[in-house]
Design a protein around this motif. Structure first.
Motif, PDB file in Angstrom:
ATOM      1  N   ILE A 113      -8.009   1.317  14.966  1.00  0.00           N
ATOM      2  CA  ILE A 113      -6.570   1.461  15.232  1.00  0.00           C
ATOM      3  C   ILE A 113      -5.826   0.668  14.168  1.00  0.00           C
ATOM      4  N   SER A 114      -4.835   1.292  13.577  1.00  0.00           N
ATOM      5  CA  SER A 114      -3.983   0.591  12.611  1.00  0.00           C
ATOM      6  C   SER A 114      -2.549   0.596  13.124  1.00  0.00           C
ATOM      7  N   PHE A 115      -1.812  -0.439  12.766  1.00  0.00           N
ATOM      8  CA  PHE A 115      -0.445  -0.628  13.232  1.00  0.00           C
ATOM      9  C   PHE A 115       0.487  -0.760  12.029  1.00  0.00           C
ATOM     10  N   ALA A 116       1.612  -0.091  12.085  1.00  0.00           N
ATOM     11  CA  ALA A 116       2.585  -0.155  10.984  1.00  0.00           C
ATOM     12  C   ALA A 116       3.133  -1.576  10.859  1.00  0.00           C
ATOM     13  N   SER A 117       3.204  -2.054   9.631  1.00  0.00           N
ATOM     14  CA  SER A 117       3.690  -3.404   9.343  1.00  0.00           C
ATOM     15  C   SER A 117       5.210  -3.453   9.316  1.00  0.00           C
ATOM     16  N   ASN A 118       5.717  -4.658   9.439  1.00  0.00           N
ATOM     17  CA  ASN A 118       7.142  -4.937   9.336  1.00  0.00           C
ATOM     18  C   ASN A 118       7.542  -4.921   7.854  1.00  0.00           C
ATOM     19  N   LEU A 119       8.503  -4.083   7.508  1.00  0.00           N
ATOM     20  CA  LEU A 119       8.982  -4.007   6.125  1.00  0.00           C
ATOM     21  C   LEU A 119      10.375  -4.614   5.950  1.00  0.00           C
ATOM     22  N   THR A 120      10.937  -5.203   7.015  1.00  0.00           N
ATOM     23  CA  THR A 120      12.304  -5.722   6.914  1.00  0.00           C
ATOM     24  C   THR A 120      12.358  -6.996   6.071  1.00  0.00           C
ATOM     25  N   SER A 121      13.577  -7.489   5.872  1.00  0.00           N
ATOM     26  CA  SER A 121      13.790  -8.672   5.033  1.00  0.00           C
ATOM     27  C   SER A 121      13.437  -9.989   5.732  1.00  0.00           C
ATOM     28  N   ASP A 122      13.050  -9.925   6.996  1.00  0.00           N
ATOM     29  CA  ASP A 122      12.657 -11.138   7.713  1.00  0.00           C
ATOM     30  C   ASP A 122      11.406 -11.747   7.070  1.00  0.00           C
ATOM     31  N   ASP A 123      11.206 -13.063   7.280  1.00  0.00           N
ATOM     32  CA  ASP A 123      10.015 -13.730   6.731  1.00  0.00           C
ATOM     33  C   ASP A 123       8.723 -13.104   7.244  1.00  0.00           C
ATOM     34  N   SER A 124       8.773 -12.469   8.405  1.00  0.00           N
ATOM     35  CA  SER A 124       7.589 -11.813   8.955  1.00  0.00           C
ATOM     36  C   SER A 124       7.403 -10.403   8.379  1.00  0.00           C
ATOM     37  N   GLY A 125       8.306  -9.989   7.509  1.00  0.00           N
ATOM     38  CA  GLY A 125       8.256  -8.640   6.948  1.00  0.00           C
ATOM     39  C   GLY A 125       7.942  -8.609   5.465  1.00  0.00           C
ATOM     40  N   ALA A 126       7.711  -7.412   4.958  1.00  0.00           N
ATOM     41  CA  ALA A 126       7.357  -7.231   3.542  1.00  0.00           C
ATOM     42  C   ALA A 126       8.522  -7.513   2.608  1.00  0.00           C
ATOM     43  N   GLY A 127       9.735  -7.478   3.123  1.00  0.00           N
ATOM     44  CA  GLY A 127      10.892  -7.757   2.281  1.00  0.00           C
ATOM     45  C   GLY A 127      10.893  -9.168   1.733  1.00  0.00           C
ATOM     46  N   SER A 128      10.108 -10.066   2.345  1.00  0.00           N
ATOM     47  CA  SER A 128      10.042 -11.449   1.860  1.00  0.00           C
ATOM     48  C   SER A 128       8.930 -11.635   0.817  1.00  0.00           C
ATOM     49  N   TRP A 129       8.118 -10.597   0.602  1.00  0.00           N
ATOM     50  CA  TRP A 129       7.034 -10.720  -0.378  1.00  0.00           C
ATOM     51  C   TRP A 129       7.597 -10.785  -1.792  1.00  0.00           C
ATOM     52  N   PRO A 130       6.942 -11.510  -2.690  1.00  0.00           N
ATOM     53  CA  PRO A 130       7.329 -11.431  -4.101  1.00  0.00           C
ATOM     54  C   PRO A 130       7.083 -10.004  -4.612  1.00  0.00           C
ATOM     55  N   LEU A 131       7.827  -9.601  -5.610  1.00  0.00           N
ATOM     56  CA  LEU A 131       7.699  -8.254  -6.165  1.00  0.00           C
ATOM     57  C   LEU A 131       6.265  -7.957  -6.592  1.00  0.00           C
ATOM     58  N   GLU A 132       5.578  -8.922  -7.191  1.00  0.00           N
ATOM     59  CA  GLU A 132       4.209  -8.669  -7.659  1.00  0.00           C
ATOM     60  C   GLU A 132       3.269  -8.333  -6.507  1.00  0.00           C
ATOM     61  N   ASN A 133       3.433  -9.001  -5.369  1.00  0.00           N
ATOM     62  CA  ASN A 133       2.606  -8.679  -4.199  1.00  0.00           C
ATOM     63  C   ASN A 133       2.924  -7.271  -3.692  1.00  0.00           C
ATOM     64  N   PHE A 134       4.206  -6.955  -3.639  1.00  0.00           N
ATOM     65  CA  PHE A 134       4.621  -5.638  -3.159  1.00  0.00           C
ATOM     66  C   PHE A 134       4.053  -4.545  -4.067  1.00  0.00           C
ATOM     67  N   LYS A 135       4.127  -4.797  -5.353  1.00  0.00           N
ATOM     68  CA  LYS A 135       3.591  -3.835  -6.328  1.00  0.00           C
ATOM     69  C   LYS A 135       2.076  -3.686  -6.159  1.00  0.00           C
ATOM     70  N   ASN A 136       1.373  -4.800  -5.958  1.00  0.00           N
ATOM     71  CA  ASN A 136      -0.078  -4.768  -5.793  1.00  0.00           C
ATOM     72  C   ASN A 136      -0.475  -4.013  -4.519  1.00  0.00           C
ATOM     73  N   ALA A 137       0.308  -4.164  -3.463  1.00  0.00           N
ATOM     74  CA  ALA A 137       0.026  -3.445  -2.213  1.00  0.00           C
ATOM     75  C   ALA A 137       0.113  -1.942  -2.442  1.00  0.00           C
ATOM     76  N   LEU A 138       1.154  -1.503  -3.133  1.00  0.00           N
ATOM     77  CA  LEU A 138       1.332  -0.069  -3.364  1.00  0.00           C
ATOM     78  C   LEU A 138       0.394   0.487  -4.429  1.00  0.00           C
ATOM     79  N   ARG A 139       0.104  -0.290  -5.438  1.00  0.00           N
ATOM     80  CA  ARG A 139      -0.758   0.184  -6.526  1.00  0.00           C
ATOM     81  C   ARG A 139      -2.245   0.194  -6.159  1.00  0.00           C
ATOM     82  N   HIS A 140      -2.661  -0.821  -5.382  1.00  0.00           N
ATOM     83  CA  HIS A 140      -4.093  -1.001  -5.132  1.00  0.00           C
ATOM     84  C   HIS A 140      -4.485  -0.979  -3.661  1.00  0.00           C
TER      85      HIS A 140
END
Length: 197
Positions: A113-140
């Motif tokens: 079972i997989s669960f959709a992650s939080n992408l909002t700007s909150d610290d618990s979401g992907a919006g708080s990730w540095p750009l390089e991490n976000f890019k690495n998630a999508l690229r790899h």
């Protein structure tokens, strides 16, 4: 004749100086995204998030008269942490038949079972990730964009999103940083032994 010569010399010197200035400006901007207007970048990011269907899985929904409807207050916040884990038929999942919960924020299949992650700007979401991490998630396809992390699980189509340009990824990242912050940590993926029929 002497005036003509001085004018030509002045024009040549001005042209050389202008070229040198343009050359220096170009060198200092190397590696920067070509879209420098942050408002335009955020607008582009919102457009890309919309057409890529990110809300389909990452936004909780309520049932309306015409089917599932987005809940504006929880856009892109992922599987709600206060919701009980959805029930799936593990026998179907093990046979390779993918299933979704009622609002598509959780999915089950041979991977568990997989669960959709939080992408909002909150610290618990992907919006708080540095750009390089976000890019690495999508690229790899790496969770939180960390090299040593687990792979992103279906139905996340990271292998399609990997084809986005660096500028498009930066625009999406810029947009996510402007979204309404929603504190929510989705459950960790579960294996078959943890699945409930």
């Amino acid at each position: 004749m002497r005036t003509l010569f001085l004018l030509a010399a002045y024009a040549t010197a001005t042209l050389c100086f202008s070229c040198k200035q343009a050359d220096n400006t170009g060198a200092s901007d190397a590696g920067k995204p070509t879209t420098t207007d942050s408002a335009a970048m955020v607008t582009r990011g919102e457009y890309l998030v919309t057409i890529a269907g990110c809300n389909d899985c990452h936004s909780p929904k309520k049932m309306g008269p015409n089917g599932p409807e987005l809940v504006p207050e929880t856009l892109l916040s992922g599987y709600p942490s206060n919701r009980p884990v959805s029930s799936f038929d593990s026998a179907l999942a093990q046979r390779g038949i993918a299933q979704f919960n009622e609002d598509m924020t959780a999915a089950a299949g041979p991977w568990g079972i997989s669960f959709a992650s939080n992408l909002t700007s909150d610290d618990s979401g992907a919006g708080s990730w540095p750009l390089e991490n976000f890019k690495n998630a999508l690229r790899h396809g790496k969770f939180k964009g960390m090299d040593a992390a687990r792979p992103l699980l279906p139905p996340m189509p990271w292998f399609n999103l990997a084809k986005l340009t660096d500028e498009d990824i930066a625009a999406i990242h810029a947009y996510l940083k402007t979204t309404r912050p929603v504190k929510n940590v989705a459950p960790a993926p579960m294996q078959f032994k943890d699945m409930v029929k």
